[in-house]
Structure formats: structure tokens, C-alpha cells
Enzyme design. Structure first.
Site: not given
Length: 950
Positions: A197, A339, A375
Site C-alpha cells: 500500500e 502497520a 489492523e
């Protein structure tokens, strides 16, 4: 509790096989390979040692090295592609110094495409990907005739797509060891890992690297040397593993859920782990495993506890159940972000997963819990339902930040969590809103998407989600969430789709609320009030000032009324919906005058300003600080009094009356019984931060502001020295008697309050005698501390001591290094605490530390611990000689060659030059101009610098 949402999952079963979890997949091997393809056998048997000859993209590689023109992307130009990749098979052959990736992409036309051309357009970064082979259904493609390679793109001509459903095979080669950008596939310590990402997958292979292309990654095979890399992990479920030739081994992973490429992940390394399991509400057992470097395994327990708490909370709060049989987390030292929520295989910066008493502060424990939750919550809000395009990033991030904040509040103290959230929002996001990088939570354009992982998108985005919760009530918000998943599970959608679900589920019109998504800047709401005794009516009038180009915003303002004579609450919290530029609200049947408590719980991300005389306003603030029943607003009233006192000291004004109000509030709070929530008391006694104070000033003088704040703290400390010392000693005795180190609300709050007391006492340091007394007290705490929280608090006081206390300072710094040198995260703290020291030669000290053998720019955590932290030491970074700017400017130029994401974020410390006086502003601007002329310059840095110079 709510009935959990059953996970829409495909049946799979897992069993232990020699310590490795093997899972049977609902896909048989026959089904996995039922797609049309010629030569699949050769794909399966491919091993390393490929002799490529000339890469098919070699010409464009050379072109990219010599010239690159930044391109701006606009939200209004979004178009779905002509073709979708619907299935993906991959084979990673990992060898030291070279990795070969073979991919099979099943291509299907997009029936809804509005594009004239039906070419297949793939993204690829030729700076790290060498294209070796290209074929469709087994037929090699011919350059120019069948495909075209251009910078960042590989276009397969429509004529080469031989039938409506075909398979494209690509073979690429990459060198992860050379990837210092930490985007794509790279090497970190003993492991290879990926970060995709936002646009990292194109640094692994050619692919439609966009979030709306959701493909099923049916089979991902990873092969590497078994002795060096015994752990091989991928997304989804493990379906096969085995031995290879020449001491190699492999594993095969299958993810049954379609996902965009940014959620792809593999890891290969020599790692240790801890294991647990979780049984979902519907009775499914999930294998949980957290991996790290072997020496850090003892620091994983808190992360595992946080993960299990997150899974349970999401079932109870939102009815959302985990959908795979495995959930893996890997801790990585070299990581740009906090993360990453890759499906079934989260990758974490070690700073957000490793924690124990000796190496983590209470703040670290809190961050681990919050980020683990964040997450995990992405599994539904981000993975199962994702973004149509990157402009919609706040759809997943704002929503998931809101969810992790709610989770942390439920795990600890809701008022404390709200205070911490708003302090961060005002100190960072409001600053972003006031500068050249100001943007709506849904931006309209970008050059580098990596630059828009911002406080605005994340934290202001979370505030917008919170306003839905306020306007619709938590029950109505849950109804909206249920409808959102019912409509869009497995889809890539937009912010408007989320808003529509909220509106439709509750039967309300939220069209005006949509303006929050397109409005930059921080709104200001001014209020005035009046009381009519004859009609027993209290009226509040609000006026909003925003940067909306579409008319006024829809702003929820939670308000209560307190009796002015008794302090009793006469009207409980009511949500006033401000929809007009100026709007009045009447409260009928109010007997006697009242004091309004406005914007309770910080119900909207706005600045609230009274239109009344400041002295009259201070009287109301003192009243609210004593009587408000809303925990947040009670704290807020005290903060506003502190701010007024500091600013009066800054301007050299008479502050006698304000000091009386502050002293009354401080003394009352100091003497109060906190019950079980010591943190609330600690926050109520803490002065506003320099960053928060700066947001209240048009022109910031960091040196004068620090002086005014220090003088205010010292005045309070001298006035209440006896009481503060007694509180410190009482807390010290209680902690010694308790003995056991705990991470719970009472224990962390007690430590926080004690360290606030230490900070006040160490501010009394004018004479040599006082300096030695401070050094003695701080050293005693440093030496006797049971955990890192108390040790760090003492060290933070010691590092700024000079004169007769300098020896104590230097001794503590040396001892802490000996304690920290074998632990990367604790060593980061050693660098950070020195970068924040309030010493006249701190820049020289930072320059020396930059050349320390343990310092490196290639590790983002280490770089931030020194360079970024120094830029937050405002009074010294903004020294009018400009040396701080020059030092940081040179570092940014050096960083841009290594890691553009880190360099562009570091440049944020220079772009606010207009907020400082002419001399400082000119020096900051000069560094930006120097950076803008660099050749080459990354897109990331170019965008930040160019916007800073506009």
C-alpha cells in the site's frame, strides 16, 4: 451484546504438521488450475538461476533514470478499466541477490467499461522490476505489435488478448536487497517482506495496481533456502508445503477472498513466534501466530492479548467475525508505516507490536493495543469492503481509526482516550489544516498518493465518522454499518456509498453532511448566549466560518446547561444541529441563569470561540472547570485557562486575575480524589503542549512561547510546591507497596500523575541548590524505576539540566545507552530524548548523534527518532540563525535518494514558513527552494516542496 455477524467464509480445515499449520482449501488443485493456460507445468517447476538476457523494459528503465516528470492525478478523472484481472497465481523464487517472480493473470473484459480502447493497462516500476518474459495463453508477445512499455506502464494491446477470458504470463526479476524505499519486496534483517500500500505491488510485478481491481489470489507459491528462511508466509490459508532441491523448501498459500493488490503480502525469514487460538462466536477456531526476530519473542505477549481482545470486541460491538482459519502478524524492523492490514498476514513496524515492562512505556503499550486493533478491524472496514480509488482512502482509514479509538476507550477510560485523541488532533491535524498541505478528508488530486496518508485523512476522517455516531446515536450508527456491509461486502466503493448506507438505514437526509468530505481547513464556530428571565428562555446563537464552497456545513454541537448558582446540570447533553451560517437554539423552561457547556466530548472537529469579553469568558471557564459534568469539557475549561495565562505571560500583560482562576482550578484538582482514574487528574494538571498552543497563534515565536510556558509552569510549581511534593511522595510510596508492574487503568494513571508531579518539581531550578535538588530527585527515580515509563520520565527531566546538574545528566545518558544498546526500539528512545533536550547546544549534540555508529538514515524508526524529533523541539529547531533548517534540509536531500516517503514527510517541517516571522520564514523558504532544484527529485518530495512554495 449484539448478535455477531457470521463470517461469509469458504470452508477450510487446518491441522498441525510438524509445527507447520497446513490447511485444506475449498479450491481443489484441479480448480486452482482450471483456467486456460499453455505451459503451466513449466510455471510450477520454475526455480531460480534464470538467465534473462536483455529485459523487455530495459529501454524505459534507461529513460526513467534520466528523466521523470511528476504527473498529477485527479479524482474527477476516475474511470474503471477496460479489463479486470479476476484471478492471480504467483511463484516467488527467492535467492540472495535476486528474486524471480512468475505470475499468471486471468484477464476478463469489464462489461461496464466506458473506455474507447480495450487494451489491458498494467502498472509497473521499471526502476526495480526487470521484465523477462511476456505471453498470452502460451504465445510469446511481440514488442510494439502486441504490447508497449512506457514509464510506469505496460500496455497489452487489445488485439493480443486472443479471447474474452485469457491468461497473461509474466516473468520478472527484482533485487529486494537493493530496495531502500521499503515499498514492494525488500530485505529487512533476517527476512524478506513486502509492503504494497499504496502503490508497492507494481514494484513486484506488472499488474493493475489500483484498489478497484479485486482479484482472487488462488495460489501463491514461495520458495527459498530452508536453513536461511525456514518461515514462508502468504495471505489467506496455507494449502501446501514441502521440500525442494538444493536445501530449498516451499509453501503455497490461497486466499479465497478477492482483494486489491495493495493487500498482497509474503514473508520469508528466520523468525520465532508465539501461538494462540480464538474461537469465534459461531464456533470456528482461528489459529493465531505472531512472528518476530527470535530475540524479541518474549515481547509479543501483550500484542497477542490485544489481538484476542480486538476479535472479541468487534464481534460484540459490530457483529463482525473473522473469516479465515489463520491470522498471522509479523514484526519488521524496517517499515515506513505503523502497520499494514494485509489479508490474514499483517505486517507491523516493531514499534507497534513489541512491548514488555523493561522496553516499553505505558504509551507504547497503549499504541500496541490500538494499532493491533486498528489492523484487525481493517479485515472488514478496508479488506472485505475497500476503496474504489485512493481518493476514498478515508473511507477505510477514517472509519477504522474511529473503531480503534472506540476499542481503546472501552479497554481503558473513554474520557482519557477522548482527551488524548483531541490533543493529538489539535497538535498535528489542525496544523496540517492551516498549512500548504491542507486538503479535504477526500482529496481532489495528488502527485504521490503516499503523501496523503495524513492526519487529515486518518484523524479528521475519524472525527467525521464520529459525527455520524453523534447525529444518529450509536444504535443508528450500528444500523448504518450493518446496511453498509450488506450492500457492499466484497466490493470497492466510495465515501458516498458509506454515507448513503448511514442515511438509508436511519431514514435521514445526509446530503448537507457530505460537504465535510470536500471542505479543507478547520471550521471556526463562534457562539453567544442570552437569558430571558421573563420567558424562562436561554438562547445560544452559533455562527460558522468554513472554507466550504458549497454553503454551510452540518455541524453537531453537543451542549448541556449548568445552573449558574448551584453548578447542577439542568439540561443534559443535547445535540444541536448547526446547518446554517448563523443559527439560534432556544431552551425553554430554564429557571434561573445558566452556564452553557458547549461542544461536549468534542462533538465536531472545529474551533469553538466565545464572542463575549475575555474576562467574562474566563469566569465561565473557571465555573466549568469546577462543575461541568462532561469529563472532556471539564478538562477543556482548565486547558483554556492555562492557555490564557500563558498567552498573557507571552505578551507581558497583567495576568493576576487569570492566575487566580488557574490557581483555584489547579489547587482543587491537586487535592481531589481521582478514584480509579488517575489519568484524568494528570491531564487536568498538565499544561497545553507547545504544538497545541501554536495553533492558537497567527504568528508563532517558538522561543518566546517556550519561555512563557516554562515561566507559567514554574509559577504554578512554586505556588504549590509543598502539595506537589507531598503528592509525588504519596504516589511513590503507594507504587513501592504495590510492587508488581501492571498495565491497567489504575497503574498507568498513577505513573502518569507521579511523572507530572516530577516534571513540575524539576521546573524549579533557578539556583544551583535547586538544580542539584532536581537532579537528585530525577536521578533517584531513574535509578529505582521498575519500568521504562518512570525511567524515561526521569531521563526527560535530566537531559535538559545544565550547570551543576550537568554531571547527573551526562551520567544518566551514558547509563541509559548501556541499558538500551542491544534493543533497537529502546535505543530509538535514547536518540529521541536527547533530540528533545532544552539545551542551548542541542543542535550540535544532534549533529554528533547523526554520526553515531548506531544511527542510520536507512531505518525509518531510527531516522525519525533523531531527525523528526529534533524538528519537534521547536524553540531550537526554529533558532533564528537558521542552522536547524539547513541541517534538516541537507538530511532531506540525502534521504530522498534512499526513501522518498520519509524525505517528503520530513519536509513537512519546512513548509509552514508563513506562520513564522519574516526572518525565520525566509530561511525556511530558502531550504525549500534549494530542495526544489534537486535533480533528480522524487515525486513524493516534489509534491510537498512545490505546495510549500506556492
Amino acid at each position: 451484546s449484539a448478535v455477531p455477524r457470521p463470517a461469509t467464509t469458504m470452508a477450510s480445515s487446518c491441522k498441525s504438521n510438524g509445527g507447520v499449520n497446513t490447511c485444506s482449501s475449498p479450491f481443489s488443485k484441479a480448480k486452482l488450475f482450471s483456467m486456460p493456460f499453455i505451459g503451466r507445468k513449466s510455471f510450477l517447476s520454475t526455480r531460480g538461476g534464470f538467465s534473462p538476457g536483455t529485459a523487455l523494459n530495459s529501454a524505459v528503465q534507461a529513460e526513467t533514470e534520466t528523466s521523470s516528470t511528476p504527473v498529477e492525478t485527479f479524482r474527477k478523472d476516475y474511470q474503471a478499466p477496460a479489463n479486470w484481472v479476476t484471478h492471480m497465481d504467483m511463484n516467488f523464487q527467492i535467492h540472495d541477490g535476486k528474486t524471480t517472480v512468475t505470475s499468471l493473470l486471468t484477464i476478463e473484459p469489464n462489461a461496464d467499461s466506458k473506455l474507447d480502447k480495450e487494451d489491458l493497462v498494467l502498472d509497473g516500476d521499471e526502476t526495480c522490476v526487470s521484465l523477462l518474459s511476456l505471453s498470452v495463453d502460451g504465445e510469446d508477445l511481440v514488442a510494439d505489435e502486441d504490447y508497449t512499455v512506457s514509464p510506469g506502464k505496460l500496455t497489452i494491446h487489445a488485439s493480443a488478448l486472443t479471447r474474452p477470458k485469457c491468461v497473461l504470463k509474466t516473468v520478472i526479476e527484482t533485487v529486494p536487497e537493493d530496495n531502500t524505499q521499503l515499498s514492494g519486496l525488500y530485505k529487512s534483517g533476517p527476512m524478506y517482506c513486502t509492503q504494497c500500500e499504496a502503490v508497492g505491488f507494481r514494484r513486484i510485478t506488472y499488474y493493475p495496481d489500483r484498489p478497484d481491481n479485486m482479484a482472487t489470489f488462488d495460489r501463491v507459491r514461495i520458495e527459498a533456502d530452508k536453513e536461511k528462511y525456514p518461515i514462508l508466509l502468504g495471505n489467506g490459508n496455507l494449502v501446501e508445503n514441502g521440500e525442494g532441491e538444493d536445501g530449498r523448501h516451499y509453501s503455497v498459500w490461497s486466499d479465497p477472498f478477492p482483494k486489491p493488490s495493495y493487500l498482497f503480502c509474503i514473508v520469508a525469514g528466520d523468525l520465532g513466534s508465539i501461538k494462540s487460538s480464538y474461537t469465534t462466536t459461531s464456533g470456528k477456531s482461528v489459529h493465531l501466530e505472531i512472528f518476530s526476530e527470535k530475540e524479541n519473542v518474549s515481547k509479543l505477549d501483550y500484542a497477542m492479548t490485544s489481538l484476542i481482545n480486538s476479535m472479541k470486541w468487534d464481534e460484540e460491538k459490530f457483529g463482525l467475525e473473522y473469516d479465515l482459519g489463520i491470522y498471522n502478524i509479523v514484526a519488521v524492523n524496517d517499515f515506513n508505516m505503523g502497520a499494514m492490514e494485509n489479508k490474514g498476514l499483517n505486517v507491523f513496524n516493531t514499534a507497534y507490536v513489541l512491548a514488555d515492562e523493561k522496553t516499553a512505556t505505558d504509551s507504547d503499550f497503549e499504541r500496541v493495543e490500538g494499532v493491533i486493533g486498528h489492523e484487525y478491524f481493517h479485515n472488514w472496514t478496508g479488506n472485505r469492503v475497500t476503496c474504489r480509488d485512493w481518493f476514498q482512502l478515508t473511507l477505510k482509514e477514517g472509519l477504522t481509526v474511529f473503531r480503534d479509538q472506540e476499542f481503546s476507550g472501552d479497554m481503558g477510560s473513554k474520557p482519557v482516550k477522548r482527551i488524548e485523541t483531541v490533543k493529538g488532533l489539535r497538535g498535528r491535524q489542525f496544523n496540517e489544516d492551516a498549512g500548504p498541505m491542507s486538503h479535504p478528508i477526500r482529496p481532489d488530486s495528488y502527485i504521490s498518493m503516499d503523501n496523503f496518508y495524513t492526519h487529515t485523512v486518518y484523524y479528521k476522517g475519524a472525527e467525521v465518522i464520529g459525527m455520524y455516531n453523534t447525529l444518529l446515536t450509536p444504535a443508528g450508527f450500528r444500523k448504518g454499518m450493518d446496511l453498509y456491509f450488506e450492500r457492499h461486502d466484497g466490493s470497492a466503493v466510495t465515501c458516498d456509498d458509506f454515507r448513503a448506507a448511514m442515511a438509508d438505514a436511519n431514514g435521514v437526509n445526509l446530503d448537507q453532511f457530505a460537504k465535510w468530505y470536500s471542505t479543507p481547513g478547520t471550521p471556526t464556530v463562534t457562539y453567544s448566549s442570552s437569558y430571558d428571565a421573563e420567558s424562562e428562555t436561554f438562547t445560544i446563537t452559533f455562527t460558522q466560518e468554513t472554507k466550504s464552497t458549497e454553503g454551510p456545513l452540518h455541524i453537531p454541537i453537543s451542549t448541556g446547561l449548568l445552573d449558574k448558582s448551584t453548578g447542577e446540570e439542568v439540561v443534559p447533553t443535547k445535540v444541536l444541529e448547526l446547518k446554517e451560517t448563523t443559527q439560534s437554539f432556544e431552551f425553554k423552561g430554564v429557571k434561573g441563569n445558566v452556564v452553557p457547556s458547549i461542544l461536549r466530548g468534542f462533538s465536531a472537529p472545529v474551533k469553538i470561540v466565545s464572542s463575549t469579553d475575555s474576562k467574562e469568558d474566563e469566569e465561565a471557564l473557571a465555573f466549568l472547570a469546577a462543575h461541568d459534568t462532561d469529563g472532556f469539557n471539564k478538562w477543556e475549561a482548565g486547558q483554556k485557562l492555562y492557555t490564557s495565562l500563558i498567552f498573557q505571560n507571552l505578551k507581558g500583560e497583567d495576568a493576576t486575575q487569570t492566575l487566580d482562576y488557574v490557581s483555584e482550578a489547579f489547587g482543587r484538582t491537586l487535592a481531589s480524589d481521582p478514584g480509579n482514574d488517575y489519568s484524568i487528574k494528570a491531564y487536568a494538571l498538565s499544561l497545553p503542549s507547545e504544538a497545541g498552543l501554536s495553533e492558537e497563534l497567527d504568528v508563532v515565536d517558538p522561543v518566546a512561547l517556550r519561555k512563557a510556558r516554562k515561566e507559567t509552569k514554574k509559577a504554578i510549581a512554586r505556588k504549590f510546591e509543598k502539595e506537589i511534593r507531598a503528592q509525588y511522595e504519596k504516589l511513590t510510596k503507594a507504587m513501592e507497596e504495590d510492587g508488581e508492574f501492571k498495565v491497567d487503568t489504575i497503574s498507568t494513571g498513577r505513573r502518569m500523575l507521579r511523572n507530572i508531579m516530577l516534571d513540575y518539581l524539576c521546573s524549579i531550578c533557578d539556583s544551583d541548590e535547586e538544580k542539584m535538588a532536581c537532579a537528585t530527585m530525577a536521578t533517584a527515580q531513574f535509578e529505582s524505576a521498575h519500568g521504562l515509563t518512570d525511567k524515561m520520565a526521569a531521563l526527560q527531566s535530566l537531559v535538559s539540566m545544565n550547570g551543576v546538574a550537568a554531571d547527573a545528566r551526562d551520567s544518566a545518558i551514558e547509563k541509559f545507552y548501556d541499558f538500551a544498546k542491544d534493543d533497537a526500539l529502546v535505543l530509538d528512545k535514547w536518540f529521541s530524548v536527547q533530540a528533545m533536550a532544552d539545551l542551548p547546544d542541542v543542535l550540535d549534540r544532534v549533529k554528533v548523534l547523526k554520526n553515531h555508529p548506531d544511527f542510520t538514515l536507512t531505518n525509518p524508526n531510527r531516522c525519525r527518532s533523531l531527525i523528526s524529533v529534533f524538528t519537534m523541539n521547536a524553540a531550537h529547531y526554529h533558532n533564528e540563525n537558521g542552522e536547524g533548517y539547513k541541517f534538516v534540509g541537507d538530511i532531506i536531500a540525502e534521504l530522498d535518494k534512499l526513501n522518498p516517503q520519509v524525505s517528503s514527510r520530513s519536509a513537512g517541517s519546512l513548509i509552514q514558513w508563513r506562520r513564522y516571522n519574516e526572518a525565520r520564514g525566509a530561511l525556511m523558504k530558502a531550504e525549500l527552494e534549494k530542495l526544489s532544484k534537486m535533480k533528480p527529485i522524487s515525486d513524493d518530495l516534489f509534491e510537498v516542496v512545490s505546495r510549500g512554495l506556492k
